[in-house]
Design a protein around this motif. Structure first.
Motif, PDB file in Angstrom:
ATOM      1  N   HIS A 192      14.151  97.271 -78.016  1.00 18.81           N
ATOM      2  CA  HIS A 192      14.342  98.363 -78.966  1.00 18.81           C
ATOM      3  C   HIS A 192      13.949  97.890 -80.353  1.00 18.81           C
ATOM      4  N   PRO A 193      13.689  98.806 -81.253  1.00 15.74           N
ATOM      5  CA  PRO A 193      13.265  98.399 -82.606  1.00 15.74           C
ATOM      6  C   PRO A 193      14.214  97.394 -83.265  1.00 15.74           C
ATOM      7  N   GLU A 194      15.497  97.474 -82.977  1.00 12.00           N
ATOM      8  CA  GLU A 194      16.438  96.519 -83.591  1.00 12.00           C
ATOM      9  C   GLU A 194      16.282  95.103 -83.054  1.00 12.00           C
ATOM     10  N   ASP A 195      15.509  94.942 -81.968  1.00 16.34           N
ATOM     11  CA  ASP A 195      15.212  93.600 -81.455  1.00 16.34           C
ATOM     12  C   ASP A 195      14.065  92.949 -82.214  1.00 16.34           C
ATOM     13  N   SER A 196      13.408  93.716 -83.062  1.00 15.01           N
ATOM     14  CA  SER A 196      12.315  93.160 -83.863  1.00 15.01           C
ATOM     15  C   SER A 196      12.871  92.042 -84.731  1.00 15.01           C
ATOM     16  N   SER A 197      12.222  90.901 -84.657  1.00 13.92           N
ATOM     17  CA  SER A 197      12.732  89.737 -85.374  1.00 13.92           C
ATOM     18  C   SER A 197      11.764  88.577 -85.193  1.00 13.92           C
ATOM     19  N   PHE A 198      12.127  87.452 -85.765  1.00 17.94           N
ATOM     20  CA  PHE A 198      11.374  86.210 -85.592  1.00 17.94           C
ATOM     21  C   PHE A 198      12.198  85.326 -84.675  1.00 17.94           C
ATOM     22  N   TYR A 199      11.595  84.928 -83.554  1.00 18.30           N
ATOM     23  CA  TYR A 199      12.303  84.123 -82.570  1.00 18.30           C
ATOM     24  C   TYR A 199      11.706  82.713 -82.564  1.00 18.30           C
ATOM     25  N   ILE A 200      12.580  81.723 -82.632  1.00 18.17           N
ATOM     26  CA  ILE A 200      12.146  80.329 -82.697  1.00 18.17           C
ATOM     27  C   ILE A 200      12.818  79.548 -81.582  1.00 18.17           C
ATOM     28  N   CYS A 201      12.027  78.697 -80.922  1.00 15.98           N
ATOM     29  CA  CYS A 201      12.625  77.807 -79.932  1.00 15.98           C
ATOM     30  C   CYS A 201      12.586  76.382 -80.470  1.00 15.98           C
ATOM     31  N   SER A 202      13.443  75.555 -79.908  1.00 20.84           N
ATOM     32  CA  SER A 202      13.425  74.139 -80.250  1.00 20.84           C
ATOM     33  C   SER A 202      13.797  73.338 -79.026  1.00 20.84           C
ATOM     34  N   ALA A 203      13.533  72.055 -79.096  1.00 20.80           N
ATOM     35  CA  ALA A 203      13.858  71.181 -77.978  1.00 20.80           C
ATOM     36  C   ALA A 203      14.330  69.846 -78.515  1.00 20.80           C
ATOM     37  N   ASP A 213      14.540  65.802 -77.693  1.00 19.89           N
ATOM     38  CA  ASP A 213      13.985  64.724 -76.887  1.00 19.89           C
ATOM     39  C   ASP A 213      15.134  63.809 -76.469  1.00 19.89           C
ATOM     40  N   PRO A 214      15.481  63.770 -75.177  1.00 20.17           N
ATOM     41  CA  PRO A 214      16.639  62.973 -74.753  1.00 20.17           C
ATOM     42  C   PRO A 214      16.447  61.471 -74.926  1.00 20.17           C
ATOM     43  N   ASP A 215      15.209  61.046 -75.148  1.00 19.98           N
ATOM     44  CA  ASP A 215      14.972  59.618 -75.366  1.00 19.98           C
ATOM     45  C   ASP A 215      15.258  59.196 -76.803  1.00 19.98           C
ATOM     46  N   ARG A 216      15.472  60.150 -77.663  1.00 26.18           N
ATOM     47  CA  ARG A 216      15.811  59.845 -79.060  1.00 26.18           C
ATOM     48  C   ARG A 216      17.311  60.016 -79.226  1.00 26.18           C
ATOM     49  N   VAL A 217      17.940  59.077 -79.880  1.00 25.25           N
ATOM     50  CA  VAL A 217      19.392  59.119 -80.006  1.00 25.25           C
ATOM     51  C   VAL A 217      19.854  59.867 -81.235  1.00 25.25           C
ATOM     52  N   SER A 218      18.939  60.308 -82.056  1.00 25.87           N
ATOM     53  CA  SER A 218      19.335  60.882 -83.339  1.00 25.87           C
ATOM     54  C   SER A 218      19.585  62.388 -83.308  1.00 25.87           C
ATOM     55  N   TYR A 219      19.408  63.023 -82.163  1.00 27.91           N
ATOM     56  CA  TYR A 219      19.825  64.410 -81.971  1.00 27.91           C
ATOM     57  C   TYR A 219      19.076  65.450 -82.792  1.00 27.91           C
ATOM     58  N   GLU A 220      17.956  65.076 -83.421  1.00 29.70           N
ATOM     59  CA  GLU A 220      17.218  66.122 -84.110  1.00 29.70           C
ATOM     60  C   GLU A 220      16.524  67.021 -83.104  1.00 29.70           C
ATOM     61  N   GLN A 221      16.252  68.227 -83.515  1.00 29.39           N
ATOM     62  CA  GLN A 221      15.540  69.173 -82.674  1.00 29.39           C
ATOM     63  C   GLN A 221      14.138  69.361 -83.249  1.00 29.39           C
ATOM     64  N   TYR A 222      13.193  69.581 -82.341  1.00 26.49           N
ATOM     65  CA  TYR A 222      11.807  69.831 -82.720  1.00 26.49           C
ATOM     66  C   TYR A 222      11.510  71.292 -82.436  1.00 26.49           C
ATOM     67  N   PHE A 223      10.934  71.951 -83.427  1.00 28.34           N
ATOM     68  CA  PHE A 223      10.823  73.395 -83.377  1.00 28.34           C
ATOM     69  C   PHE A 223       9.416  73.870 -83.054  1.00 28.34           C
TER      70      PHE A 223
END
Lengths: 117, 113
Positions: free
Chosen positions: A85-96, A98-108
């Protein structure tokens, strides 16, 4: 390293139809991916956490049946906006993460602009 | 629940000058991570700098540095020698060594030539 792609970058769909957005980790395996929604001039709002091989965890107030998330592989998560619906119009962003990094940052990913007419 | 507050909706800096963006957070955890992300007009989120709470030394990445005050729960970002390309939204974010990032409301930085 740690590149996340998102497709499409923009999409226009008619009200009542469904649209699928793909999020891929290109150079690492992501057991966990995240989906955000961002309104103009606002911060990112977490919609759901996507875990490979299991059901997504949705944040309070996010309709599970409207925003279907599938994380079928270690490099791909998809968000399907159903019966848009029109109210779903928006900007959608995904991130992930990396489990091999211990610093918990997300990459977008670069984001997807959805316009529902 | 953790909260992150950025009290400056907008900031302005002259090119080549230094600017500091503020961020405070609320948590009962002792082990966590803090981040500053930049979102330019392209809307691609870019990691600027990270800080591990167990490290006393403030993180530095070229022209970007942080002032991490753990007791005060403060995590400010200093940008030195500001450049036109630094103009963007800046988001402070918190992670409690789990999966979820909590974002602040953002600060829009304008750089004047």
């Amino acid at each position: 390293g740690a590149v996340v792609s998102q497709h499409p970058s923009w999409v226009i769909c008619k009200s009542g139809t469904s649209v699928k957005i793909e999020c891929r980790s290109l150079d690492f395996q992501a057991t966990t991916m995240f989906w955000y929604r961002q309104f103009p001039k606002q911060s990112l709002m977490l919609m759901a956490t996507s875990n490979e091989g299991s059901k997504a965890t949705y944040e309070q107030g996010v309709e599970k049946d409207k925003f279907l998330i599938n994380h079928a592989s270690l490099t791909l998560s998809t968000l399907t906006v159903t019966s848009a619906h029109p109210e779903d119009s928006s900007f959608y962003i995904c991130s992930a993460r990396d489990p091999d990094r211990v610093s918990y940052e997300q990459y977008f990913g670069p984001g997807t602009r959805l316009t529902v007419t | 629940a953790q909260t992150v507050t950025q009290s400056q909706p907008e900031m302005s800096v002259q090119e080549a000058e230094t600017v500091t963006l503020s961020c405070t957070y609320d948590t009962s955890e002792s082990d966590y991570y803090l981040f500053w992300y930049k979102q330019p007009p392209s809307r691609q989120m870019i990691l600027v700098i990270r800080q591990e709470a167990y490290k006393q030394q403030n993180a530095t990445e070229n022209r970007f540095s942080v002032n991490f005050q753990k007791a005060a729960k403060s995590f400010s970002l200093k940008i030195s020698d500001s450049q036109l390309g630094d103009a963007a939204m800046y988001f402070c974010a918190y992670n409690n060594a789990g999966n979820m990032l909590t974002f602040g409301g953002g600060t829009r930085l304008m750089v004047k030539p």
